[in-house]
Design a protein around this motif. Structure first.
Motif, PDB file in Angstrom:
ATOM      1  N   SER A   1      -1.097  12.878  -7.552  1.00 27.94           N
ATOM      2  CA  SER A   1      -2.093  13.655  -6.822  1.00 27.94           C
ATOM      3  C   SER A   1      -2.317  13.065  -5.426  1.00 27.94           C
ATOM      4  N   PRO A   2      -2.481  13.910  -4.396  1.00 24.64           N
ATOM      5  CA  PRO A   2      -2.791  13.400  -3.046  1.00 24.64           C
ATOM      6  C   PRO A   2      -4.069  12.567  -3.013  1.00 24.64           C
TER       7      PRO A   2
ATOM      8  N   ILE B   1       0.637  20.165  -0.762  1.00 25.96           N
ATOM      9  CA  ILE B   1      -0.582  19.381  -0.553  1.00 25.96           C
ATOM     10  C   ILE B   1      -1.698  20.396  -0.286  1.00 25.96           C
ATOM     11  N   PRO B   2      -2.435  20.805  -1.322  1.00 29.05           N
ATOM     12  CA  PRO B   2      -3.374  21.936  -1.221  1.00 29.05           C
ATOM     13  C   PRO B   2      -4.363  21.833  -0.069  1.00 29.05           C
ATOM     14  N   PHE B   3      -4.874  20.635   0.178  1.00 28.36           N
ATOM     15  CA  PHE B   3      -5.922  20.489   1.183  1.00 28.36           C
ATOM     16  C   PHE B   3      -5.433  20.896   2.568  1.00 28.36           C
ATOM     17  N   PHE B   4      -4.230  20.435   2.943  1.00 30.13           N
ATOM     18  CA  PHE B   4      -3.697  20.739   4.269  1.00 30.13           C
ATOM     19  C   PHE B   4      -2.923  22.060   4.306  1.00 30.13           C
ATOM     20  N   ALA B   5      -2.869  22.733   3.147  1.00 32.02           N
ATOM     21  CA  ALA B   5      -2.214  24.040   3.102  1.00 32.02           C
ATOM     22  C   ALA B   5      -3.193  25.183   3.373  1.00 32.02           C
TER      23      ALA B   5
ATOM     24  N   SER C   1      -6.509   6.402   6.824  1.00 30.07           N
ATOM     25  CA  SER C   1      -6.182   7.282   7.942  1.00 30.07           C
ATOM     26  C   SER C   1      -4.684   7.543   7.996  1.00 30.07           C
ATOM     27  N   GLY C   2      -3.876   6.493   7.806  1.00 29.66           N
ATOM     28  CA  GLY C   2      -2.426   6.647   7.799  1.00 29.66           C
ATOM     29  C   GLY C   2      -1.951   7.561   6.687  1.00 29.66           C
ATOM     30  N   ALA C   3      -2.594   7.467   5.519  1.00 33.08           N
ATOM     31  CA  ALA C   3      -2.232   8.324   4.390  1.00 33.08           C
ATOM     32  C   ALA C   3      -2.537   9.793   4.698  1.00 33.08           C
ATOM     33  N   LEU C   4      -3.686  10.044   5.310  1.00 31.73           N
ATOM     34  CA  LEU C   4      -4.073  11.425   5.632  1.00 31.73           C
ATOM     35  C   LEU C   4      -3.188  12.007   6.737  1.00 31.73           C
ATOM     36  N   ILE C   5      -2.865  11.189   7.738  1.00 30.36           N
ATOM     37  CA  ILE C   5      -1.977  11.652   8.807  1.00 30.36           C
ATOM     38  C   ILE C   5      -0.601  11.993   8.239  1.00 30.36           C
ATOM     39  N   THR C   6      -0.133  11.178   7.315  1.00 32.22           N
ATOM     40  CA  THR C   6       1.158  11.437   6.670  1.00 32.22           C
ATOM     41  C   THR C   6       1.128  12.754   5.895  1.00 32.22           C
ATOM     42  N   GLN C   7       0.052  12.994   5.165  1.00 36.44           N
ATOM     43  CA  GLN C   7      -0.070  14.244   4.412  1.00 36.44           C
ATOM     44  C   GLN C   7      -0.159  15.442   5.351  1.00 36.44           C
ATOM     45  N   GLN C   8      -0.858  15.262   6.468  1.00 34.77           N
ATOM     46  CA  GLN C   8      -1.024  16.369   7.404  1.00 34.77           C
ATOM     47  C   GLN C   8       0.275  16.698   8.130  1.00 34.77           C
ATOM     48  N   SER C   9       1.043  15.653   8.488  1.00 38.83           N
ATOM     49  CA  SER C   9       2.281  15.867   9.244  1.00 38.83           C
ATOM     50  C   SER C   9       3.469  16.189   8.346  1.00 38.83           C
ATOM     51  N   GLY C  10       3.393  15.773   7.074  1.00 37.70           N
ATOM     52  CA  GLY C  10       4.477  16.070   6.145  1.00 37.70           C
ATOM     53  C   GLY C  10       5.594  15.050   6.126  1.00 37.70           C
ATOM     54  N   PHE C  11       5.382  13.889   6.726  1.00 35.85           N
ATOM     55  CA  PHE C  11       6.407  12.847   6.679  1.00 35.85           C
ATOM     56  C   PHE C  11       5.774  11.481   6.968  1.00 35.85           C
ATOM     57  N   ALA C  12       6.476  10.451   6.513  1.00 34.37           N
ATOM     58  CA  ALA C  12       6.091   9.074   6.826  1.00 34.37           C
ATOM     59  C   ALA C  12       7.270   8.397   7.508  1.00 34.37           C
ATOM     60  N   ASP C  13       6.975   7.619   8.520  1.00 34.05           N
ATOM     61  CA  ASP C  13       8.024   6.936   9.274  1.00 34.05           C
ATOM     62  C   ASP C  13       7.600   5.498   9.526  1.00 34.05           C
TER      63      ASP C  13
END
Length: 308
Positions: free
Chosen positions: A56-57, A117-121, A190-202
């Motif tokens: 779960s997110p 990711i329902p929240f950002f969808a 914050s990093g976790a939420l940005i990753t979920q919002q952008s759709g990728f981690a780098d």
């Protein structure tokens, strides 16, 4: 234009949690913590790997927060128990986190395209930003409440006058470790939420985060002020949003390229640092002129009275 500003506000709120974390170390503890650049990626890496494996997110966000707590605790232990300079402690942990983050992700980047990711969808920008704002404000209020507890007051006093708080029997090593841990926990979230919002981690998404966080805190304090804990934390959130709006507007300048992003960041930070001190100097100069004029007027009146 409206779409870019809407996106800027959304990003500003998400990065606001990172700004709150930087506020704890930068303003409360007076600790130059460079762990932020690494713990931001740690949060994104944990969230990305957990979500792609079906978790779960919400659980991924909680795990990212715990990962940030652990990273901050390591920095705090290096500084307090290892007796390593604060700046160097953060640098060492930031370097170590690069390898740790690579271990977590297993590769330089992870894509979450196609992962629900329902929240950002949520299609409605107003509803999505409103829900994000409610969540961020709730976390801000919880932080405010903590900073008003006995432990929170000890944390604030540690940054102001560690010798005094030690004389009252408080363990400043413990409060420093707690503050640095809490700071990096918020940064990782914050990093976790940005990753979920952008759709990728780098692996490189954390580069320059400490600078952005400092800029957000300084800009917010220049606009809102920092009279109380409530307004100081609110200033960090407002500064984060304003920073993102300035960033979005700068990118719309025709002669600006994507390669100029770091230059834009540097200019914003320079202005944020120089402007408050320039304003104070201008006010002090005007005050000095006013006092000189008053003294000159008073001396003139005395000389006129003596002549009569």
């Amino acid at each position: 234009m409206l779409v870019s500003l809407t996106g800027a506000v959304e990003l500003g709120l998400l990065y606001g949690l990172m700004a709150l974390g930087v506020y704890i170390t930068f303003r409360i503890l007076d600790f130059p913590d460079l762990t932020v650049d690494g713990s931001f990626v740690t949060g994104g890496a944990i969230a990305a790997i957990m979500i792609t494996q079906g978790y779960s997110p919400w659980l991924a966000g909680a795990a990212a927060f715990c990962g940030g707590l652990a990273a901050g605790a390591c920095t705090g232990l290096l500084h307090t128990k290892g007796k390593i300079n604060g700046l160097l402690s953060g640098i060492l942990m930031m370097i170590a986190l690069y390898s740790i983050n690579m271990r977590i992700m297993g590769r330089p980047n992870i894509s979450m395209l196609g992962v629900d990711i329902p929240f950002f969808a949520i299609s409605s920008d107003v509803l999505r930003i409103g829900l994000i704002a409610v969540g961020v404000i709730l976390i801000k209020l919880l932080l405010d409440a903590f900073l008003r507890t006995d432990l929170g007051l000890a944390l604030r006093a540690t940054g102001d006058n560690p010798r005094m708080i030690r004389s009252f029997g408080a363990n400043t090593d413990t409060t420093k470790i707690l503050g640095i841990s809490l700071s990096n926990g918020l940064v990782a979230l914050s990093g976790a939420l940005i990753t979920q919002q952008s759709g990728f981690a780098d692996i490189t998404i954390g580069v320059g985060m400490i600078v952005i966080g400092l800029a957000s805190v300084i800009i917010g304090e220049a606009i809102v002020g920092a009279r109380t804990v409530f307004w100081a934390t609110m200033a960090a959130l407002v500064g984060s949003i304003v920073y993102r709006i300035i960033y979005a507007l700068a990118l719309r300048v025709p002669w600006m390229d994507a390669s100029d992003l770091k230059l834009i960041t540097a200019v914003i930070v320079i202005v944020a640092l120089v402007l408050p001190s320039s304003q104070r100097a201008w006010k002090q100069k005007n005050l000095a002129k006013k006092r000189s004029a008053e003294l000159a007027a008073a001396a003139s009146q005395r000389s006129a009275g003596g002549g009569r």
